[in-house]
Design a protein around this motif. Structure first.
Motif, PDB file in Angstrom:
ATOM      1  N   ASP A 208       0.831  -1.199   0.000  1.00 21.89           N
ATOM      2  CA  ASP A 208       0.000   0.000   0.000  1.00 21.89           C
ATOM      3  C   ASP A 208       0.867   1.252   0.000  1.00 21.89           C
ATOM      4  OD1 ASP A 208      -2.424   1.549   0.242  1.00 21.89           O
ATOM      5  OD2 ASP A 208      -1.914   1.840   2.347  1.00 21.89           O
ATOM      6  N   ALA A 209       1.949   1.230   0.798  1.00 19.47           N
ATOM      7  CA  ALA A 209       2.836   2.389   0.862  1.00 19.47           C
ATOM      8  C   ALA A 209       3.515   2.647  -0.475  1.00 19.47           C
ATOM      9  CB  ALA A 209       3.881   2.176   1.960  1.00 19.47           C
ATOM     10  N   LEU A 210       4.022   1.596  -1.105  1.00 13.20           N
ATOM     11  CA  LEU A 210       4.749   1.760  -2.365  1.00 13.20           C
ATOM     12  C   LEU A 210       3.830   2.110  -3.526  1.00 13.20           C
ATOM     13  CD1 LEU A 210       7.296  -1.216  -2.172  1.00 13.20           C
ATOM     14  CD2 LEU A 210       7.765   1.224  -1.823  1.00 13.20           C
ATOM     15  N   LEU A 211       2.618   1.573  -3.513  1.00 10.53           N
ATOM     16  CA  LEU A 211       1.736   1.730  -4.668  1.00 10.53           C
ATOM     17  C   LEU A 211       0.722   2.865  -4.537  1.00 10.53           C
ATOM     18  CD1 LEU A 211       0.949  -2.047  -5.352  1.00 10.53           C
ATOM     19  CD2 LEU A 211       2.517  -0.571  -6.637  1.00 10.53           C
ATOM     20  N   PHE A 212       0.215   3.112  -3.309  1.00  6.89           N
ATOM     21  CA  PHE A 212      -0.964   3.968  -3.192  1.00  6.89           C
ATOM     22  C   PHE A 212      -0.861   5.114  -2.179  1.00  6.89           C
ATOM     23  CE2 PHE A 212      -2.575  -0.408  -4.153  1.00  6.89           C
ATOM     24  CZ  PHE A 212      -2.891  -0.180  -5.488  1.00  6.89           C
ATOM     25  N   GLU A 213      -0.005   5.017  -1.194  1.00  4.12           N
ATOM     26  CA  GLU A 213       0.024   6.045  -0.151  1.00  4.12           C
ATOM     27  C   GLU A 213       0.329   7.420  -0.742  1.00  4.12           C
ATOM     28  OE1 GLU A 213       2.413   7.089   4.016  1.00  4.12           O
ATOM     29  OE2 GLU A 213       2.494   5.061   3.191  1.00  4.12           O
ATOM     30  N   ALA A 214      -0.402   8.439  -0.283  1.00  4.35           N
ATOM     31  CA  ALA A 214      -0.150   9.814  -0.730  1.00  4.35           C
ATOM     32  C   ALA A 214       1.221  10.252  -0.230  1.00  4.35           C
ATOM     33  CB  ALA A 214      -1.237  10.738  -0.186  1.00  4.35           C
ATOM     34  N   LEU A 215       2.042  10.771  -1.139  1.00  8.96           N
ATOM     35  CA  LEU A 215       3.416  11.112  -0.817  1.00  8.96           C
ATOM     36  C   LEU A 215       3.771  12.486  -1.382  1.00  8.96           C
ATOM     37  CD1 LEU A 215       5.054   7.662  -1.679  1.00  8.96           C
ATOM     38  CD2 LEU A 215       4.656   8.583   0.614  1.00  8.96           C
ATOM     39  N   PRO A 216       4.817  13.118  -0.853  1.00  9.43           N
ATOM     40  CA  PRO A 216       5.250  14.418  -1.407  1.00  9.43           C
ATOM     41  C   PRO A 216       5.636  14.272  -2.879  1.00  9.43           C
ATOM     42  CG  PRO A 216       6.295  13.999   0.720  1.00  9.43           C
ATOM     43  CD  PRO A 216       5.612  12.731   0.327  1.00  9.43           C
ATOM     44  N   PRO A 217       5.557  15.364  -3.651  1.00  9.48           N
ATOM     45  CA  PRO A 217       5.854  15.297  -5.086  1.00  9.48           C
ATOM     46  C   PRO A 217       7.191  14.645  -5.431  1.00  9.48           C
ATOM     47  CG  PRO A 217       4.881  17.416  -4.548  1.00  9.48           C
ATOM     48  CD  PRO A 217       5.097  16.718  -3.247  1.00  9.48           C
ATOM     49  N   ALA A 218       8.221  14.914  -4.647  1.00  7.13           N
ATOM     50  CA  ALA A 218       9.536  14.338  -4.945  1.00  7.13           C
ATOM     51  C   ALA A 218       9.505  12.816  -4.848  1.00  7.13           C
ATOM     52  CB  ALA A 218      10.589  14.898  -3.994  1.00  7.13           C
ATOM     53  N   VAL A 219       8.725  12.317  -3.904  1.00  8.63           N
ATOM     54  CA  VAL A 219       8.640  10.862  -3.722  1.00  8.63           C
ATOM     55  C   VAL A 219       7.713  10.257  -4.772  1.00  8.63           C
ATOM     56  CG1 VAL A 219       8.396   9.019  -2.020  1.00  8.63           C
ATOM     57  CG2 VAL A 219       8.928  11.333  -1.252  1.00  8.63           C
ATOM     58  N   GLU A 220       6.698  11.005  -5.175  1.00  2.07           N
ATOM     59  CA  GLU A 220       5.835  10.547  -6.272  1.00  2.07           C
ATOM     60  C   GLU A 220       6.663  10.356  -7.535  1.00  2.07           C
ATOM     61  OE1 GLU A 220       2.900   9.495  -6.400  1.00  2.07           O
ATOM     62  OE2 GLU A 220       1.830  10.234  -4.648  1.00  2.07           O
ATOM     63  N   ALA A 221       7.638  11.234  -7.753  1.00  4.17           N
ATOM     64  CA  ALA A 221       8.518  11.089  -8.917  1.00  4.17           C
ATOM     65  C   ALA A 221       9.331   9.804  -8.802  1.00  4.17           C
ATOM     66  CB  ALA A 221       9.446  12.296  -9.025  1.00  4.17           C
ATOM     67  N   GLU A 222       9.739   9.459  -7.599  1.00  7.64           N
ATOM     68  CA  GLU A 222      10.458   8.201  -7.371  1.00  7.64           C
ATOM     69  C   GLU A 222       9.544   7.011  -7.665  1.00  7.64           C
ATOM     70  OE1 GLU A 222      13.786   6.245  -6.928  1.00  7.64           O
ATOM     71  OE2 GLU A 222      13.774   8.382  -6.440  1.00  7.64           O
ATOM     72  N   ARG A 223       8.270   7.148  -7.316  1.00 11.66           N
ATOM     73  CA  ARG A 223       7.291   6.085  -7.594  1.00 11.66           C
ATOM     74  C   ARG A 223       7.146   5.867  -9.102  1.00 11.66           C
ATOM     75  NH1 ARG A 223       1.995   7.110  -4.569  1.00 11.66           N
ATOM     76  NH2 ARG A 223       2.808   5.655  -2.992  1.00 11.66           N
TER      77      ARG A 223
ATOM     78  N   CYS B 262      -5.235  -4.253  -9.431  1.00  8.86           N
ATOM     79  CA  CYS B 262      -6.019  -5.320  -8.799  1.00  8.86           C
ATOM     80  C   CYS B 262      -5.832  -5.345  -7.283  1.00  8.86           C
ATOM     81  CB  CYS B 262      -5.672  -6.687  -9.408  1.00  8.86           C
ATOM     82  SG  CYS B 262      -4.097  -7.388  -8.868  1.00  8.86           S
ATOM     83  N   LEU B 263      -4.825  -4.615  -6.792  1.00 12.08           N
ATOM     84  CA  LEU B 263      -4.580  -4.560  -5.347  1.00 12.08           C
ATOM     85  C   LEU B 263      -5.231  -3.359  -4.678  1.00 12.08           C
ATOM     86  CD1 LEU B 263      -0.790  -5.461  -5.390  1.00 12.08           C
ATOM     87  CD2 LEU B 263      -2.624  -6.912  -4.520  1.00 12.08           C
ATOM     88  N   GLN B 264      -5.709  -2.404  -5.471  1.00 16.25           N
ATOM     89  CA  GLN B 264      -6.199  -1.169  -4.877  1.00 16.25           C
ATOM     90  C   GLN B 264      -7.359  -1.399  -3.912  1.00 16.25           C
ATOM     91  OE1 GLN B 264      -7.009   2.130  -7.507  1.00 16.25           O
ATOM     92  NE2 GLN B 264      -8.370   3.091  -6.024  1.00 16.25           N
ATOM     93  N   GLU B 265      -8.352  -2.160  -4.349  1.00 14.18           N
ATOM     94  CA  GLU B 265      -9.522  -2.341  -3.487  1.00 14.18           C
ATOM     95  C   GLU B 265      -9.189  -3.073  -2.189  1.00 14.18           C
ATOM     96  OE1 GLU B 265     -14.068  -4.197  -3.537  1.00 14.18           O
ATOM     97  OE2 GLU B 265     -12.907  -4.080  -5.385  1.00 14.18           O
ATOM     98  N   PRO B 266      -8.568  -4.255  -2.261  1.00 17.01           N
ATOM     99  CA  PRO B 266      -8.330  -4.969  -0.999  1.00 17.01           C
ATOM    100  C   PRO B 266      -7.259  -4.324  -0.116  1.00 17.01           C
ATOM    101  CG  PRO B 266      -7.319  -6.167  -2.816  1.00 17.01           C
ATOM    102  CD  PRO B 266      -8.126  -5.053  -3.425  1.00 17.01           C
ATOM    103  N   VAL B 267      -6.183  -3.849  -0.721  1.00 19.54           N
ATOM    104  CA  VAL B 267      -5.036  -3.384   0.071  1.00 19.54           C
ATOM    105  C   VAL B 267      -5.175  -1.929   0.499  1.00 19.54           C
ATOM    106  CG1 VAL B 267      -2.563  -2.864  -0.077  1.00 19.54           C
ATOM    107  CG2 VAL B 267      -3.424  -5.073  -0.838  1.00 19.54           C
ATOM    108  N   HIS B 268      -5.652  -1.091  -0.406  1.00 18.73           N
ATOM    109  CA  HIS B 268      -5.718   0.346  -0.099  1.00 18.73           C
ATOM    110  C   HIS B 268      -7.110   0.780   0.356  1.00 18.73           C
ATOM    111  CE1 HIS B 268      -4.622   4.535  -0.154  1.00 18.73           C
ATOM    112  NE2 HIS B 268      -5.639   4.804  -0.948  1.00 18.73           N
ATOM    113  N   ASP B 269      -8.107   0.532  -0.479  1.00 19.37           N
ATOM    114  CA  ASP B 269      -9.458   1.008  -0.143  1.00 19.37           C
ATOM    115  C   ASP B 269      -9.990   0.346   1.123  1.00 19.37           C
ATOM    116  OD1 ASP B 269      -9.203   2.425  -2.464  1.00 19.37           O
ATOM    117  OD2 ASP B 269     -10.548   1.167  -3.650  1.00 19.37           O
ATOM    118  N   GLU B 270      -9.816  -0.963   1.235  1.00 21.14           N
ATOM    119  CA  GLU B 270     -10.314  -1.686   2.405  1.00 21.14           C
ATOM    120  C   GLU B 270      -9.286  -1.778   3.524  1.00 21.14           C
ATOM    121  OE1 GLU B 270     -11.621  -5.467   0.954  1.00 21.14           O
ATOM    122  OE2 GLU B 270     -13.201  -4.598  -0.310  1.00 21.14           O
TER     123      GLU B 270
END
Length: 230
Positions: free
Chosen positions: A130-145, A188-196
């Motif tokens: 969830d952290a690597l794929l979906f967590e809201a992060l600062p712009p600099a880290v989003e660029a790393e994502r 396919c991981l968004q609903e179970p891992v992030h949303d739920e």
């Protein structure tokens, strides 16, 4: 004669000093690299347990057993620490997926191994996923994502290119296909891992998701379905 002898002795002493300084410098570099790795590992452990929000300079320093000042020696501000942590954590995941892709004998088996490795690791470490794929992060880290996703796609595209050359899969734009697979596996991981916010999955749940996504991804690359598919 004595003067010449002293010069030779001075040269020998200078060379010894130079070698000693080189060894000290080399040891200093190794120690610095070890300290930086320990900090990165401490940060990765915090993110794995509680997400990037838990990786403050203070908490990382406490976990690494060092001062906050030492953290700032390697990372001048928290965004730099988070970028470094993201790169370190995502590198572990990418290495596992790349190994699975590269050791599979055919492109179809590589795709199946990709799905199995990616999803098995994500479901077993759902908080990190969830952290690597979906967590809201600062712009600099989003660029790393974004770089992280691009690296995944590049590894997949290379394996598909090899599969095309051997006739395992049909000719295609592997760059587009690879990016689509990365998006599908993440999505396919968004609903179970992030949303739920789930962190525990039964073997049966994991198996159903892996089977479904394997079928989808094999079809996406033009490979025949697995014989054990329903």
């Amino acid at each position: 004669m004595n003067h010449g002898s002293n010069l030779g002795g001075n040269r020998g002493t200078a060379e010894e000093v130079e070698r000693t300084l080189y060894r000290q410098t080399d040891a200093t570099r190794r120690n610095a690299a070890q300290r930086e790795y320990a900090i990165a590992e401490a940060a990765r452990a915090l993110v794995t347990a509680s997400g990037f929000s838990a990786a403050t300079v203070k908490s990382v320093a406490a976990s690494a057993g060092c001062s906050a000042g030492l953290i700032y020696t390697y990372f001048p501000h928290r965004d730099a620490l988070l970028c470094g942590t993201f790169a370190h954590a995502s590198g572990h995941e990418l290495a596992a997926v790349t190994h699975a892709l590269d050791t599979a004998p055919t492109a179809a088996e590589a795709v199946a191994a990709l799905v199995d490795t990616f999803l098995t690791r994500a479901l077993a470490g759902a908080r990190l996923a969830d952290a690597l794929l979906f967590e809201a992060l600062p712009p600099a880290v989003e660029a790393e994502r974004l770089r992280f996703r691009a690296d995944y796609a590049a590894a997949i595209a290379r394996r598909l290119d090899a599969g095309i050359s051997t006739g395992d899969v049909p000719a295609q734009d592997t760059s587009v296909t690879a990016r689509a697979l990365v998006g599908a596996l993440s999505g396919c991981l968004q609903e179970p891992v992030h949303d739920e916010g789930r962190t525990d999955f039964t073997d049966a749940e994991a198996g159903r998701l892996i089977t479904s996504m394997t079928t989808f991804c094999l079809a996406a690359v033009g490979a025949p379905p697995r014989k054990d598919s329903p």
